[in-house]
Design an enzyme around this catalytic site. Sequence first.
Site: not given
Length: 599
Positions: A210, A393
């Site tokens: 990330y 998601h």
Amino acid sequence: MYGTAVAIFLVILVAALQGSEPPDSPFPYHIPLDPEGILELSWNVSYVQETIHFQLQVRGLRAGVLFGMSDRGEMENADLIVLWTDGDRAYFADAWSDQEGQVHLDPQQDYQLLQAKRTPNSLSLLFKRPFVTCDPKDYVIEDDTVHLVYGILEEPFQSLEAINTLGLHAGLQRVQLLKPEVPTPAMPADVQTMDIRAPDVLIPDNETTYWCYVIELPLHFPRHHIIMYEAIVTKGNEALVHHMEVFQCAAESEDYPKFNGPCDSKMKPERLNYCRHVLAAWALGAKEHFTTQKKLVSPLGARSPPDFSDWKFITTIQGRYKGRRDSSGIRLHYTATLRHYDAGIMELGLVYTPLMAIPPQETAFVLTGYCTDKCTLKALPDSGIHIFASQLHTHLTGRKVVTVLARDGQERKVVNRDNHYSPHFQEIRMLKKVVTVHQGDVLITSCTYNTENKTLATVGGFGISEEMCVNYVHYYPQTQLELCKSAVDDGFLQKYFHTVNRFSSEEVCTYPWASVPQQFASVPWNSFNRATLKALYDYAPISMHCNKTSAVRFPGEWNLQPLPKITSTLEEPTPRCPIRQPQSPTSPTVVITAEEDAE
């Protein structure tokens, strides 16, 4: 001989069938089926007739083509149409494939060929099919993701039964066939763009990364409205970039430090934790751009803090992409002509925590997250909010996702459901009907997972090998409620681990120094431990995250909250079978013969 047969097939396939029935309007939807661009599909949806018209274009000389649908994109157990030649005649048939890939003629012919013709460089087929046929060999076309399959025949076959899907040049494509009839507004003349992109990041040699960085709007940037955004993925990195989000920083601080690095870095300033207001979100498989409705737009600038952070999720596989660089991001389209409403994006579902886990070897394990009545009472306006779009998601083991609205203990509406959900196709979908959420309503998001190929439990978390269960809902008017999610209470989960130990021959998962993932990794997954974990998630108290855009919870007690009491649940609708005319004995449709063409 083979080349001659293919050429004959394409030359003779030029005449329209008798009684052809073109659609009433053009084909608004288009998608390439294969990477080489050989096959392109267009379609038109009639909700009145509950029918889809398909146009399949095949470029180049081919002996035939298979096209259809299957549960997860397999060529086995697929619902198919087949166009093939035996070297003399061309045939069209509604067919299906068995678990060995063998093709069979369907005794109920529900695909109707309307037109077949050749253009200078391609072959074009026009055919139609009802949404629902009530044929056990046919796929039921619903609002959710459809896995389209295709196969290209490179040589003639003497019969349909001589075809096997194994070994064909085949593949799959994912789409939502039943698109909502929501018009796309025209872009205003004063629209401007802003690119928020990573500054040439060197991708680390990790399975999951990330990446966070901060940019700042120009000083005194006036108030604008974002009317569209789209992903910008660095060429060649399409398989790496899994999802991206643009966050706006809250007003708790007037100055936010610059940062460019991994989101889990110890060097990341703590103040960036207040950058949690989602302005734009994109995930793998989403369409190229997302356009808001004409009166609903996200605010940008002026009264809002000027700083933004971008959160990019990059996954790499065993160092294969080590040394590659990435400058992906999101392009915002904005206007100074302000619209009527500010729109917002809210996260529903489960908190990203290892407290929620899926045992290995499960085919359909369900985890559920709640946005409780206590939170909607506290955080929503008196007039409520209106959800107009949704993006579901999960990570790699997700197979189904659904969010339902409950009121007074009864499930009332489905916000969004995808029974054929794929983590590789995460579109932002406009809802066919806007869903209004009032104070005191409950939003329940459930995800179904398949961990048949896992040997250890899959815990919740940020990594690609961990799991999520989220619904990003787009709504108006914008509120301070940014995130409404839950997880099982940690203390009750520890009681579960103690129970596992109590019924085990040895201490396995209660060492005081062990983390929750370590404890789950030590559980012996027998039927008792599986059933007990499921019961825990179904009945134990939860910890609620009822969070503002600043990532701070609304005032109140949010731990050890009881699960919402739901006394009545929605049943999935039963497909309506169309009225049928008696059919003659089934056989393939002869498109045209070489002898007829010669005459």
